[in-house]
Design a protein around this motif. Structure first.
Motif, PDB file in Angstrom:
ATOM      1  N   SER A 216       0.303   1.796 -10.294  1.00  0.00           N
ATOM      2  CA  SER A 216       0.578   1.803 -11.734  1.00  0.00           C
ATOM      3  C   SER A 216       1.757   0.904 -12.071  1.00  0.00           C
ATOM      4  O   SER A 216       1.708   0.117 -13.025  1.00  0.00           O
ATOM      5  CB  SER A 216       0.850   3.235 -12.210  1.00  0.00           C
ATOM      6  OG  SER A 216      -0.284   4.052 -12.060  1.00  0.00           O
ATOM      7  N   TYR A 217       2.842   1.042 -11.286  1.00  0.00           N
ATOM      8  CA  TYR A 217       4.029   0.232 -11.558  1.00  0.00           C
ATOM      9  C   TYR A 217       3.735  -1.252 -11.355  1.00  0.00           C
ATOM     10  O   TYR A 217       4.121  -2.099 -12.181  1.00  0.00           O
ATOM     11  CB  TYR A 217       5.186   0.671 -10.660  1.00  0.00           C
ATOM     12  CG  TYR A 217       6.431  -0.150 -10.876  1.00  0.00           C
ATOM     13  CD1 TYR A 217       7.274   0.116 -11.945  1.00  0.00           C
ATOM     14  CD2 TYR A 217       6.751  -1.201 -10.024  1.00  0.00           C
ATOM     15  CE1 TYR A 217       8.414  -0.652 -12.166  1.00  0.00           C
ATOM     16  CE2 TYR A 217       7.884  -1.976 -10.234  1.00  0.00           C
ATOM     17  CZ  TYR A 217       8.708  -1.696 -11.300  1.00  0.00           C
ATOM     18  OH  TYR A 217       9.823  -2.453 -11.528  1.00  0.00           O
ATOM     19  N   TYR A 218       3.032  -1.579 -10.293  1.00  0.00           N
ATOM     20  CA  TYR A 218       2.756  -2.988 -10.006  1.00  0.00           C
ATOM     21  C   TYR A 218       1.831  -3.596 -11.047  1.00  0.00           C
ATOM     22  O   TYR A 218       2.038  -4.741 -11.486  1.00  0.00           O
ATOM     23  CB  TYR A 218       2.141  -3.128  -8.613  1.00  0.00           C
ATOM     24  CG  TYR A 218       1.849  -4.565  -8.230  1.00  0.00           C
ATOM     25  CD1 TYR A 218       2.881  -5.458  -7.988  1.00  0.00           C
ATOM     26  CD2 TYR A 218       0.530  -5.019  -8.133  1.00  0.00           C
ATOM     27  CE1 TYR A 218       2.617  -6.783  -7.649  1.00  0.00           C
ATOM     28  CE2 TYR A 218       0.266  -6.338  -7.795  1.00  0.00           C
ATOM     29  CZ  TYR A 218       1.302  -7.218  -7.558  1.00  0.00           C
ATOM     30  OH  TYR A 218       1.038  -8.520  -7.233  1.00  0.00           O
ATOM     31  N   ALA A 219       0.814  -2.847 -11.475  1.00  0.00           N
ATOM     32  CA  ALA A 219      -0.117  -3.367 -12.473  1.00  0.00           C
ATOM     33  C   ALA A 219       0.589  -3.682 -13.784  1.00  0.00           C
ATOM     34  O   ALA A 219       0.227  -4.632 -14.482  1.00  0.00           O
ATOM     35  CB  ALA A 219      -1.250  -2.360 -12.701  1.00  0.00           C
ATOM     36  N   ALA A 220       1.606  -2.894 -14.120  1.00  0.00           N
ATOM     37  CA  ALA A 220       2.318  -3.095 -15.388  1.00  0.00           C
ATOM     38  C   ALA A 220       3.402  -4.160 -15.296  1.00  0.00           C
ATOM     39  O   ALA A 220       3.733  -4.802 -16.304  1.00  0.00           O
ATOM     40  CB  ALA A 220       2.929  -1.776 -15.857  1.00  0.00           C
ATOM     41  N   THR A 221       3.969  -4.373 -14.097  1.00  0.00           N
ATOM     42  CA  THR A 221       5.137  -5.253 -13.991  1.00  0.00           C
ATOM     43  C   THR A 221       4.920  -6.483 -13.113  1.00  0.00           C
ATOM     44  O   THR A 221       5.672  -7.459 -13.245  1.00  0.00           O
ATOM     45  CB  THR A 221       6.325  -4.471 -13.394  1.00  0.00           C
ATOM     46  OG1 THR A 221       6.015  -4.095 -12.038  1.00  0.00           O
ATOM     47  CG2 THR A 221       6.623  -3.219 -14.214  1.00  0.00           C
ATOM     48  N   ARG A 222       3.945  -6.427 -12.207  1.00  0.00           N
ATOM     49  CA  ARG A 222       3.712  -7.480 -11.201  1.00  0.00           C
ATOM     50  C   ARG A 222       4.980  -7.774 -10.404  1.00  0.00           C
ATOM     51  O   ARG A 222       5.215  -8.902  -9.952  1.00  0.00           O
ATOM     52  CB  ARG A 222       3.199  -8.775 -11.851  1.00  0.00           C
ATOM     53  CG  ARG A 222       2.100  -8.609 -12.860  1.00  0.00           C
ATOM     54  CD  ARG A 222       0.941  -7.788 -12.340  1.00  0.00           C
ATOM     55  NE  ARG A 222       0.186  -8.469 -11.287  1.00  0.00           N
ATOM     56  CZ  ARG A 222      -0.900  -7.960 -10.710  1.00  0.00           C
ATOM     57  NH1 ARG A 222      -1.344  -6.756 -11.078  1.00  0.00           N
ATOM     58  NH2 ARG A 222      -1.532  -8.631  -9.765  1.00  0.00           N
ATOM     59  N   ASP A 223       5.765  -6.754 -10.186  1.00  0.00           N
ATOM     60  CA  ASP A 223       7.068  -6.904  -9.528  1.00  0.00           C
ATOM     61  C   ASP A 223       6.921  -6.673  -8.024  1.00  0.00           C
ATOM     62  O   ASP A 223       7.275  -5.613  -7.499  1.00  0.00           O
ATOM     63  CB  ASP A 223       8.045  -5.902 -10.141  1.00  0.00           C
ATOM     64  CG  ASP A 223       9.447  -5.998  -9.554  1.00  0.00           C
ATOM     65  OD1 ASP A 223       9.713  -6.964  -8.804  1.00  0.00           O
ATOM     66  OD2 ASP A 223      10.270  -5.104  -9.854  1.00  0.00           O
ATOM     67  N   ALA A 224       6.411  -7.653  -7.304  1.00  0.00           N
ATOM     68  CA  ALA A 224       6.221  -7.523  -5.858  1.00  0.00           C
ATOM     69  C   ALA A 224       7.550  -7.486  -5.112  1.00  0.00           C
ATOM     70  O   ALA A 224       7.651  -6.875  -4.042  1.00  0.00           O
ATOM     71  CB  ALA A 224       5.358  -8.665  -5.335  1.00  0.00           C
ATOM     72  N   THR A 225       8.567  -8.109  -5.691  1.00  0.00           N
ATOM     73  CA  THR A 225       9.873  -8.132  -5.030  1.00  0.00           C
ATOM     74  C   THR A 225      10.407  -6.730  -4.817  1.00  0.00           C
ATOM     75  O   THR A 225      10.994  -6.424  -3.765  1.00  0.00           O
ATOM     76  CB  THR A 225      10.876  -8.955  -5.863  1.00  0.00           C
ATOM     77  OG1 THR A 225      10.371 -10.286  -6.013  1.00  0.00           O
ATOM     78  CG2 THR A 225      12.236  -8.996  -5.195  1.00  0.00           C
ATOM     79  N   PHE A 226      10.208  -5.865  -5.800  1.00  0.00           N
ATOM     80  CA  PHE A 226      10.675  -4.479  -5.663  1.00  0.00           C
ATOM     81  C   PHE A 226      10.084  -3.830  -4.420  1.00  0.00           C
ATOM     82  O   PHE A 226      10.783  -3.138  -3.663  1.00  0.00           O
ATOM     83  CB  PHE A 226      10.308  -3.679  -6.912  1.00  0.00           C
ATOM     84  CG  PHE A 226      10.337  -2.189  -6.709  1.00  0.00           C
ATOM     85  CD1 PHE A 226      11.541  -1.521  -6.530  1.00  0.00           C
ATOM     86  CD2 PHE A 226       9.160  -1.453  -6.663  1.00  0.00           C
ATOM     87  CE1 PHE A 226      11.561  -0.145  -6.319  1.00  0.00           C
ATOM     88  CE2 PHE A 226       9.173  -0.084  -6.461  1.00  0.00           C
ATOM     89  CZ  PHE A 226      10.383   0.568  -6.285  1.00  0.00           C
ATOM     90  N   PHE A 227       8.793  -4.024  -4.190  1.00  0.00           N
ATOM     91  CA  PHE A 227       8.117  -3.337  -3.091  1.00  0.00           C
ATOM     92  C   PHE A 227       8.529  -3.866  -1.716  1.00  0.00           C
ATOM     93  O   PHE A 227       8.298  -3.199  -0.713  1.00  0.00           O
ATOM     94  CB  PHE A 227       6.604  -3.425  -3.281  1.00  0.00           C
ATOM     95  CG  PHE A 227       6.093  -2.626  -4.447  1.00  0.00           C
ATOM     96  CD1 PHE A 227       5.870  -1.269  -4.325  1.00  0.00           C
ATOM     97  CD2 PHE A 227       5.862  -3.226  -5.677  1.00  0.00           C
ATOM     98  CE1 PHE A 227       5.426  -0.521  -5.393  1.00  0.00           C
ATOM     99  CE2 PHE A 227       5.403  -2.490  -6.756  1.00  0.00           C
ATOM    100  CZ  PHE A 227       5.191  -1.124  -6.616  1.00  0.00           C
ATOM    101  N   SER A 228       9.128  -5.029  -1.673  1.00  0.00           N
ATOM    102  CA  SER A 228       9.608  -5.565  -0.393  1.00  0.00           C
ATOM    103  C   SER A 228      11.093  -5.319  -0.182  1.00  0.00           C
ATOM    104  O   SER A 228      11.640  -5.695   0.867  1.00  0.00           O
ATOM    105  CB  SER A 228       9.333  -7.083  -0.327  1.00  0.00           C
ATOM    106  OG  SER A 228      10.061  -7.771  -1.326  1.00  0.00           O
ATOM    107  N   SER A 229      11.743  -4.667  -1.132  1.00  0.00           N
ATOM    108  CA  SER A 229      13.202  -4.571  -1.097  1.00  0.00           C
ATOM    109  C   SER A 229      13.733  -3.306  -0.429  1.00  0.00           C
ATOM    110  O   SER A 229      14.855  -3.303   0.074  1.00  0.00           O
ATOM    111  CB  SER A 229      13.764  -4.650  -2.521  1.00  0.00           C
ATOM    112  OG  SER A 229      13.440  -5.883  -3.126  1.00  0.00           O
ATOM    113  N   PHE A 230      12.955  -2.228  -0.435  1.00  0.00           N
ATOM    114  CA  PHE A 230      13.490  -0.963   0.054  1.00  0.00           C
ATOM    115  C   PHE A 230      12.578  -0.398   1.152  1.00  0.00           C
ATOM    116  O   PHE A 230      12.353  -1.080   2.141  1.00  0.00           O
ATOM    117  CB  PHE A 230      13.701  -0.002  -1.125  1.00  0.00           C
ATOM    118  CG  PHE A 230      14.577  -0.592  -2.197  1.00  0.00           C
ATOM    119  CD1 PHE A 230      15.940  -0.764  -1.994  1.00  0.00           C
ATOM    120  CD2 PHE A 230      14.035  -1.031  -3.404  1.00  0.00           C
ATOM    121  CE1 PHE A 230      16.755  -1.346  -2.963  1.00  0.00           C
ATOM    122  CE2 PHE A 230      14.836  -1.608  -4.382  1.00  0.00           C
ATOM    123  CZ  PHE A 230      16.200  -1.774  -4.159  1.00  0.00           C
TER     124      PHE A 230
END
Length: 528
Positions: A216-230
């Motif tokens: 859900s978060y990725y579909a709305a933001t396309r923020d792949a960097t977040f998912f590789s950060s933690f």
């Protein structure tokens, strides 16, 4: 799903940290009626805490609630939306902060409502209600920050105790661990610490919930960097490892010897649904099915047969969509491929083992049997034909996206059976009565219908008569409190369980926003 009408109702988001020292306990507050009452027949109570006592204040949601009043004619329906939709933000964001060892790692602890613990499933779905409000934002005072915080905290939980379903507050919050008296007698493998775990019932849908909120978060933001950060990537690997371990059959295909189960659970209890048979192993499961075991259902009740089809559906759906996140992270294509392959194999297994032939429901004259989705199977040819109100359910398969449309013929036959207990071969847990007609389950027992199931019925229907009837029953069955109960006696609206069930409240608001898009004319009707 994003809602075009909703987008016109939104304004900028503002978080105001509340002062909670003088605030009433919402467990007690929500069981009493408060003025001003709605002006309709049911005179529903106003149940929102005052702004300074809300756990998350958002100008966006206040604008949405105010503006949607022009789309809803009935005063009781509007009051129910007004109370229920913001309930998680108003009452359940128990703590929002950052990790002790990394100030950039946001954490969000969301309680389920009247139980002071965070369920993986509930917390994911509680935020799912606000998906239309989710926009890219780096601010720690945004809906996006709440999502990131839940994803990070769930990742921590999964890396600590991947077989568990419900967890204590993070140490950074300085919230003391909640006491679970029922768990005092538990014997569980793998072992866990009660300092971090509230209850350790292995439920496949809990693993799926982590993938769901991530998607859900990725579909709305396309923020792949977040998912590789933690810790998201290690947590996904823990999910895969756990699910694959739980494909282990009871007996060795080679020589028939009993295999060690990766997970066992025993509890001293007077309720059969609170423990597992066979010394904590559960009922035997066959080999080579390709399905993943689930010791417990989304209701936290034990499964009869461990291949729980709705949980396998949800896991396959979100494992495939979460693979898109892995694909967007440099160097993780092999992980993405593994996720997609596993998801595809589970779908194939559902088609092979989860679709069964059963006696036709009702008094059909054109056929004596029909193919439907089973609720549970064991891989030896046995199946449980029913549905439970808790999500994921068979009824909700199109809602969480396993099926692209509710028109799927196997689903339609299954749905007809789920919503029928009067005819031969109907659903044993569909509750009928003058107050509310809905799916229930063994968690609360016969006679107790779950409004959550009525909401899902509405979300999976295009029949305006069916939608209106189900919505009218929901409005009429809150005993004047104006909140969505966990369950309601189908003959007595004054008998109910759990008025502070935050997920169900949010799901009701989510359904209203869905009707605003699909069937706005229904919201103009009277439910008096």
């Amino acid at each position: 799903m994003r809602y075009s009408i909703v987008s016109t109702l939104l304004s900028s988001l503002i978080l105001v940290q509340p002062t909670l020292s003088q605030c009433p306990d919402y467990s007690s507050y929500s069981q009493a009626r408060h003025e001003p009452y709605s002006t309709g027949k049911y005179a529903l109570s106003y149940q929102r805490p005052s702004p300074e006592c809300r756990t998350f204040n958002s100008a966006t949601i206040e604008s949405l609630i105010a503006n949607i009043s022009s789309y809803i004619t009935d005063p009781d329906l509007y009051r129910l939306f007004q109370n229920s939709y913001p309930n998680t933000l108003d009452t359940a964001i128990k703590w929002h902060g950052t990790a002790a060892n990394n100030s950039a790692e946001e954490l969000t602890f969301i309680i389920t409502g009247d139980i002071n613990a965070m369920w993986l499933r509930d917390s994911a779905n509680q935020l799912q209600s606000y998906l239309p409000l989710l926009e890219p934002s780096t601010s720690n005072t945004s809906i996006a920050s709440l999502y990131r915080g839940v994803i990070n905290l769930q990742a921590r939980y999964l890396l600590t105790s991947p077989y568990c379903n419900s967890f204590q507050a993070p140490v950074e919050s300085v919230i003391p661990p909640a006491t679970n008296g029922a768990a005092a007698s538990d014997t569980v493998t793998p072992q866990y610490s009660p300092d971090s775990v509230f209850e350790c019932k292995y439920e496949l849908d809990s693993l799926a919930a982590f993938l769901q909120i991530s998607t859900s978060y990725y579909a709305a933001t396309r923020d792949a960097t977040f998912f590789s950060s933690f810790q998201w990537l290690p947590a996904v690997r823990a999910v895969l490892s756990t699910a694959k371990a739980m494909t282990t059959p009871t007996y060795s295909p080679a020589d028939g010897s009993v295999l060690d189960s990766p997970y066992t659970f025993s509890r001293q209890t007077s309720r059969a649904t609170e423990t597992l048979a066979n010394d904590g192993r559960g009922s035997p499961v066959g080999s080579g099915t390709g399905l993943v075991r689930s010791a417990f259902r989304p209701s936290d009740d034990s499964t009869i047969f461990q291949f729980l089809i709705p949980a396998n559906m949800m896991f396959a759906r979100y494992l495939a969509s979460a693979a898109d996140i892995a694909s967007a992270i440099s160097g993780q294509q092999s992980l993405a491929d593994e996720m997609r392959s596993f998801a595809s194999s589970i779908r194939d297994a559902i088609n092979r083992h989860g679709i069964v032939t059963a006696p036709a429901v009702g008094n059909n004259t054109d056929r004596t049997t029909e193919t439907i989705y089973a609720y549970e199977v064991d891989g030896f040819g046995s199946s449980v034909i029913m549905d439970d109100a808790n999500l994921p359910s068979l009824l909700s398969a199109p809602v969480f996206g396993y099926l692209e449309a509710a028109t799927d013929p196997v689903y339609q036959r299954t749905r007809a059976r789920i919503l029928d207990s009067a005819s031969p071969n109907g659903n044993p847990y569909f509750m009928r009565g003058p107050v509310i007609n809905a799916v229930g389950g063994p968690h609360v027992g016969p006679g107790m219908a779950w409004p959550m199931a009525s909401i899902v019925r509405i979300l999976t229907s295009n029949d305006e008569i069916e939608i209106y009837g189900a919505l009218r029953e929901i409005v009429a069955s809150t005993a004047g409190l104006g909140l969505i109960h966990e369950s309601v006696n189908s003959f007595d609206a004054g008998r109910w369980t759990r008025q502070w069930f935050s997920w169900a409240n949010g799901l009701f608001g989510q359904m209203i926003l869905d009707l605003l898009e699909r069937k706005p004319q229904i919201l103009k009707q009277s439910f008096q």
